[in-house]
Design a protein around this motif. Structure first.
Motif, PDB file in Angstrom:
ATOM      1  N   ASP A 249      39.211  -5.394 -23.836  1.00 42.82           N
ATOM      2  CA  ASP A 249      40.569  -5.599 -23.331  1.00 42.82           C
ATOM      3  C   ASP A 249      41.123  -6.979 -23.667  1.00 42.82           C
ATOM      4  OD1 ASP A 249      41.707  -3.290 -22.330  1.00 42.82           O
ATOM      5  OD2 ASP A 249      40.767  -3.482 -20.362  1.00 42.82           O
ATOM      6  N   ALA A 250      40.261  -7.950 -23.973  1.00 46.71           N
ATOM      7  CA  ALA A 250      40.763  -9.260 -24.395  1.00 46.71           C
ATOM      8  C   ALA A 250      41.531  -9.118 -25.706  1.00 46.71           C
ATOM      9  CB  ALA A 250      39.603 -10.236 -24.564  1.00 46.71           C
ATOM     10  N   TYR A 251      40.982  -8.339 -26.625  1.00 46.49           N
ATOM     11  CA  TYR A 251      41.688  -8.089 -27.890  1.00 46.49           C
ATOM     12  C   TYR A 251      42.949  -7.255 -27.657  1.00 46.49           C
ATOM     13  CZ  TYR A 251      37.613  -9.878 -30.402  1.00 46.49           C
ATOM     14  OH  TYR A 251      36.615 -10.685 -30.889  1.00 46.49           O
ATOM     15  N   ASN A 252      42.889  -6.324 -26.703  1.00 51.96           N
ATOM     16  CA  ASN A 252      44.083  -5.534 -26.387  1.00 51.96           C
ATOM     17  C   ASN A 252      45.201  -6.417 -25.869  1.00 51.96           C
ATOM     18  OD1 ASN A 252      42.846  -3.125 -27.101  1.00 51.96           O
ATOM     19  ND2 ASN A 252      42.165  -2.658 -25.023  1.00 51.96           N
ATOM     20  N   ILE A 253      44.849  -7.375 -25.020  1.00 53.19           N
ATOM     21  CA  ILE A 253      45.860  -8.292 -24.482  1.00 53.19           C
ATOM     22  C   ILE A 253      46.439  -9.165 -25.586  1.00 53.19           C
ATOM     23  CG2 ILE A 253      46.182 -10.302 -22.969  1.00 53.19           C
ATOM     24  CD1 ILE A 253      44.136  -8.960 -21.067  1.00 53.19           C
ATOM     25  N   LEU A 254      45.589  -9.626 -26.491  1.00 49.04           N
ATOM     26  CA  LEU A 254      46.078 -10.435 -27.608  1.00 49.04           C
ATOM     27  C   LEU A 254      46.997  -9.611 -28.511  1.00 49.04           C
ATOM     28  CD1 LEU A 254      42.824 -12.401 -28.546  1.00 49.04           C
ATOM     29  CD2 LEU A 254      44.855 -13.274 -27.377  1.00 49.04           C
ATOM     30  N   ALA A 255      46.687  -8.330 -28.664  1.00 47.15           N
ATOM     31  CA  ALA A 255      47.546  -7.465 -29.478  1.00 47.15           C
ATOM     32  C   ALA A 255      48.930  -7.342 -28.863  1.00 47.15           C
ATOM     33  CB  ALA A 255      46.905  -6.086 -29.616  1.00 47.15           C
ATOM     34  N   GLU A 256      48.988  -7.275 -27.539  1.00 47.04           N
ATOM     35  CA  GLU A 256      50.270  -7.114 -26.852  1.00 47.04           C
ATOM     36  C   GLU A 256      51.030  -8.429 -26.709  1.00 47.04           C
ATOM     37  OE1 GLU A 256      50.135  -5.038 -23.189  1.00 47.04           O
ATOM     38  OE2 GLU A 256      49.040  -3.310 -23.974  1.00 47.04           O
ATOM     39  N   SER A 257      50.305  -9.526 -26.544  1.00 47.49           N
ATOM     40  CA  SER A 257      50.957 -10.788 -26.175  1.00 47.49           C
ATOM     41  C   SER A 257      50.970 -11.838 -27.278  1.00 47.49           C
ATOM     42  CB  SER A 257      50.265 -11.385 -24.933  1.00 47.49           C
ATOM     43  OG  SER A 257      50.290 -10.487 -23.857  1.00 47.49           O
ATOM     44  N   ALA A 258      50.001 -11.807 -28.205  1.00 50.49           N
ATOM     45  CA  ALA A 258      49.899 -12.855 -29.228  1.00 50.49           C
ATOM     46  C   ALA A 258      50.353 -12.404 -30.600  1.00 50.49           C
ATOM     47  CB  ALA A 258      48.458 -13.365 -29.305  1.00 50.49           C
TER      48      ALA A 258
END
Length: 454
Positions: A249-258
């Motif tokens: 989910d850390a990568y998922n969050i980066l996909a959405e936010s970064a």
């Protein structure tokens, strides 16, 4: 306001259609009813309006909603959610397996509103035993028999909880924590179990220092999902990766936010998928295939795979997107993520009419706007202006009469997508038109048929 229709939800709040409830009495009394403002949608009702004994009962309501949306009428789901809220507050039932009561609630809904569904079918859907389903359903029906004939109206329930409602990710956090706590206990009585739940659910404990790096990373991710500041979400995700490089989910969050571009999004989501496949392991995929979403540890991977497919669509790589959509449906045919809607649109965009037709047949009971209006496009794509088009158009417009105005440009689409949508309402029409209007614009001769007198 317009006159209350025979098939509208009754004004008294019973959850039944007007013709099956108060119509005859009103006719005798020479009373004409007008429509009332639409009730809050079920999702908002669960999280913002109703008060629950503990988070588990609220989770059951959301799980029931996930598995019944688009299968039944909104007011029917709305009524059963209120029934479950009354039952939970009165009986405070113990929840050990999350699928048991949602299955019983769906069976209750089918019995009340006359849907032909067996206990065996629902037991298989929720991965529980028929005996357990039957027992819980009987308890709900016994409770229902003792209720007064008229349910409380909306105003009697419009009580907001003291704390902010949990997001879906927050729900997952609570579900995992609750399940872990319950697995460690050996209760001697129902009262002891409920007391334990109340003690542990009413307040959220601080993260203990004894948590492993992986567990600390998971807690950071839960905080990241709900953080309103994108920069803080990115920082928390990066901190989680420093603690545990395998945080999907850390990568998922980066996909959405970064991510600034679809290419960046695809990169992060692909990393998430690779990490997820490695951490879950081949045995997990074999064991849980067919009900993958129901096993909580798989959800970050499922989010990554769907996100990657959507990014591929943005990049114009439709074949790869279609492949991942199909793999998601193989893992979880119940389709809690709404993947079939995206796949159906992808098939139509790529003119894969036969595959689109097979998908429609696979989910033939789906009466949503996207399936009803896509049936028209697929029929036209295969057979042209056939005799069957008229009946498909009539069925689609009967379900949702708001769609044609958005497709034809007679009504302007809002820039922002609605937060909630109901079955056959204006919000559903907006969601459908946003994603599919381009498919109709290139077929003006078909679009024109939506205005034919019916």
């Amino acid at each position: 306001m317009k006159k209350l229709g025979r098939n509208d939800a009754c004004h008294c709040g019973s959850g039944l259609k007007y013709k099956k409830c108060c119509l005859n009495k009103d006719a005798e009394d020479n009373v004409t009813r007008i429509t009332q403002p639409d009730p809050k949608p079920p999702a908002n009702l669960i999280d913002d309006v109703l008060t629950w004994p503990n988070i588990l009962h609220q989770t059951v309501a959301n799980y029931f909603l996930e598995h019944t949306t688009s299968l039944y009428e909104t007011q029917e789901i709305h009524y059963v959610i209120r029934l479950w809220n009354d039952y939970a507050n009165a009986m405070n039932p113990l929840i050990k397996k999350i699928g048991v009561y949602p299955a019983a609630l769906e069976y209750t809904l089918c019995q009340i509103y006359g849907y032909a569904t067996t206990q065996s079918e629902l037991a298989a859907k929720y991965d529980i035993s028929v005996g357990t389903l039957s027992q819980r359903a009987n308890q709900i029906f016994s409770f229902l028999d003792e209720l007064p004939p008229q349910q409380p109206n909306e105003s009697s329930k419009d009580i907001f909880t003291a704390s902010a409602p949990l997001s879906r990710i927050g729900m997952e956090q609570e579900m995992q924590r609750i399940q872990a706590l319950l697995n460690e206990q050996n209760f001697d009585s129902l009262e002891e179990a409920n007391a334990f739940i109340q003690q542990n659910m009413n307040t959220k404990p601080a993260i203990p220092k004894s948590l492993s790096k992986s567990e600390q990373a998971t807690e950071l991710l839960y905080a990241a999902w709900d953080h309103p500041n994108p920069k803080q979400r990115i920082k928390l995700a990066q901190d989680a990766l420093l603690l545990d490089p395998n945080c999907v989910d850390a990568y998922n969050i980066l996909a959405e936010s970064a991510a600034d571009t679809p290419k960046d999004m695809a990169f992060y989501y692909k990393q998430a998928m690779l990490v997820g496949e490695q951490s879950l392991g081949e045995a997990c995929f074999k064991e849980h295939k067919g009900h993958f979403w129901g096993y909580l540890p798989t959800r970050p991977y499922m989010r990554a795979k769907k996100g990657y497919a959507v990014a591929q669509v943005e990049l114009g790589n439709m074949p790869e997107a279609i492949q991942h959509y199909n793999e998601l449906l193989e893992l979880n045919p119940i389709d809690n993520q709404g993947v079939r809607d995206l796949l159906l649109t992808a098939y139509i965009e790529t003119l894969e009419w036969k595959n689109a037709s097979k998908l429609i047949q696979r989910y033939n009971d789906d009466g949503s706007a996207i399936f009803n209006y896509s049936r028209i496009l697929v029929e036209y794509g295969i057979n042209g202006q056939s005799t069957r088009l008229a009946s498909l158009i009539k069925k689609a417009i009967t379900h949702n009469p708001y769609v044609p105005a958005y497709l034809q440009g007679k009504k302007r689409l809002p820039r922002e997508m609605p937060q909630y949508m109901g079955y056959g309402d204006d919000q559903e029409a907006i969601v459908y038109a946003h994603a599919n209007r381009h498919l109709w614009m290139i077929r003006p001769e078909l679009l024109q048929l939506l205005t034919v007198k019916r």
